[in-house]
Design an enzyme around this catalytic site. Sequence first.
Site, mmCIF file in Angstrom:
data_model
loop_
_atom_site.group_PDB
_atom_site.id
_atom_site.type_symbol
_atom_site.label_atom_id
_atom_site.label_comp_id
_atom_site.label_asym_id
_atom_site.label_seq_id
_atom_site.Cartn_x
_atom_site.Cartn_y
_atom_site.Cartn_z
ATOM 1 N N LYS A 83 6.691 -9.074 -3.997
ATOM 2 C CA LYS A 83 7.659 -9.033 -2.893
ATOM 3 C C LYS A 83 9.059 -9.418 -3.354
ATOM 4 O O LYS A 83 10.040 -8.922 -2.813
ATOM 5 C CB LYS A 83 7.197 -9.916 -1.730
ATOM 6 C CG LYS A 83 6.020 -9.296 -0.982
ATOM 7 C CD LYS A 83 5.912 -9.792 0.442
ATOM 8 C CE LYS A 83 4.831 -9.041 1.178
ATOM 9 N NZ LYS A 83 4.567 -9.573 2.508
ATOM 10 N N LYS A 123 1.478 -1.141 4.255
ATOM 11 C CA LYS A 123 2.149 -0.705 5.486
ATOM 12 C C LYS A 123 3.657 -0.585 5.312
ATOM 13 O O LYS A 123 4.319 0.079 6.077
ATOM 14 C CB LYS A 123 1.771 -1.578 6.703
ATOM 15 C CG LYS A 123 1.978 -3.072 6.581
ATOM 16 C CD LYS A 123 1.763 -3.764 7.928
ATOM 17 C CE LYS A 123 0.703 -4.826 7.967
ATOM 18 N NZ LYS A 123 0.999 -6.079 7.265
ATOM 19 N N LYS A 130 -2.006 -0.269 -4.256
ATOM 20 C CA LYS A 130 -2.578 -0.555 -2.931
ATOM 21 C C LYS A 130 -1.855 0.245 -1.843
ATOM 22 O O LYS A 130 -0.635 0.404 -1.903
ATOM 23 C CB LYS A 130 -2.423 -2.060 -2.672
ATOM 24 C CG LYS A 130 -3.058 -2.557 -1.407
ATOM 25 C CD LYS A 130 -2.707 -4.020 -1.145
ATOM 26 C CE LYS A 130 -1.340 -4.186 -0.523
ATOM 27 N NZ LYS A 130 -1.092 -5.481 0.116
#
Length: 335
Positions: free
Chosen positions: A115, A200, A197
């Site tokens: 992130k 969203k 992965k």
Amino acid sequence: MFKDKKVVFSGVQPSGDLTIGNYLGAIKNFKTFSEEYYCLYCVVNEHAITVRQNPAELRKRTYETLALYMACGLDPEKNTLFVQSHVPAHAELGWILDCYTMFGELSRMTQFKDKSAKNADNINAGLFTYPSLMAADILLYQTEMVPVGVDQKQHLELTRNIAERFNQVYGETFVVPEGYIPQTTAKIMSLSEPTKKMSKSDENENAVVRILDPKDVIIRKFKRAVTDSGSEIRRGEGKDGIMNLMSIYGAFTGKTEEEIEREFEGKGYGDFKMAVGEACADALAPVQAEFARLAADKAYLETVMEKGAEDASRLAARTMSKVRRKLGFVELGRK
Ligand code: TYM
């Protein structure tokens, strides 16, 4: 333990429209615990603000995530469904656990590294201490079992370490939780880059199938899914794309990998992708219909939130009182 039942806790961030990764890796499994366990399922909006959110969008997604929990079969009478910011004890225990979490431990978290790379202009302290807030979510309710996808495994291990550390210093305070990670759907991969992965927040819409995508969109996305250069529907080295589609198809149809290989023997990728799209869209259709009904009734969603927050707060208060006493915080009104 509450009401003589063991506790299950899990959470989903309202940080984007939920994907079939969220569904197959986590939410679909939540219901299986409802009878035997005392289940708390939380919309973790405090976690979501570690990345900048548009306030109106965040508010809307908070309602929607709660509605999706219910559309996926979670009965608010049998499960405590609630929103994290409605129970201030999460933030309170989060701070306390920050003081029992090591800088080195947080530095090793792969989600933090990922992130930070994606949000290089906003590597805030909350992003760094995110795992201690997640530990607080779980430990606050004396949780025994946490159903999550495999990407949360490292956070869960840290939660266990924090709980054990605290217990060692102050005596038994927290239950040390176990993760429940499904076997074949623990990590649903991106349809565009099947070694990554499905997320969203992916900017490439073709990489992600969302729970609320209409049927034609679902089918189109699967048709475009990246596969390898072979032509057989078989598991094997370098077949990440096909194996991902096999896990998704298996999860929506209940078929094993062997059954899927047999079903598509002699058929090509085109037929297979079409079948995966159909199976996914058909399985999601009832969830979407129920979602549409629930999401339209904001007042009802608010009554669910209120009851959930009340139940969760009551349980959280018991743990908090124990924690404060052990830490040496003066409590008033305990004559
Ligand atoms: P979040 O919001 O990213 O994802 C919600 C759940 O979906 C799972 N998941 C996946 N499973 C399989 N394949 C995928 N591609 C996939 N993508 C997501 C996640 O593992 C998760 O179970 N930190 C958590 C939220 C959280 C939490 C908690 C979870 C906060 N506090 C306490 C459990 C207990 C998160 O970011 O999930």
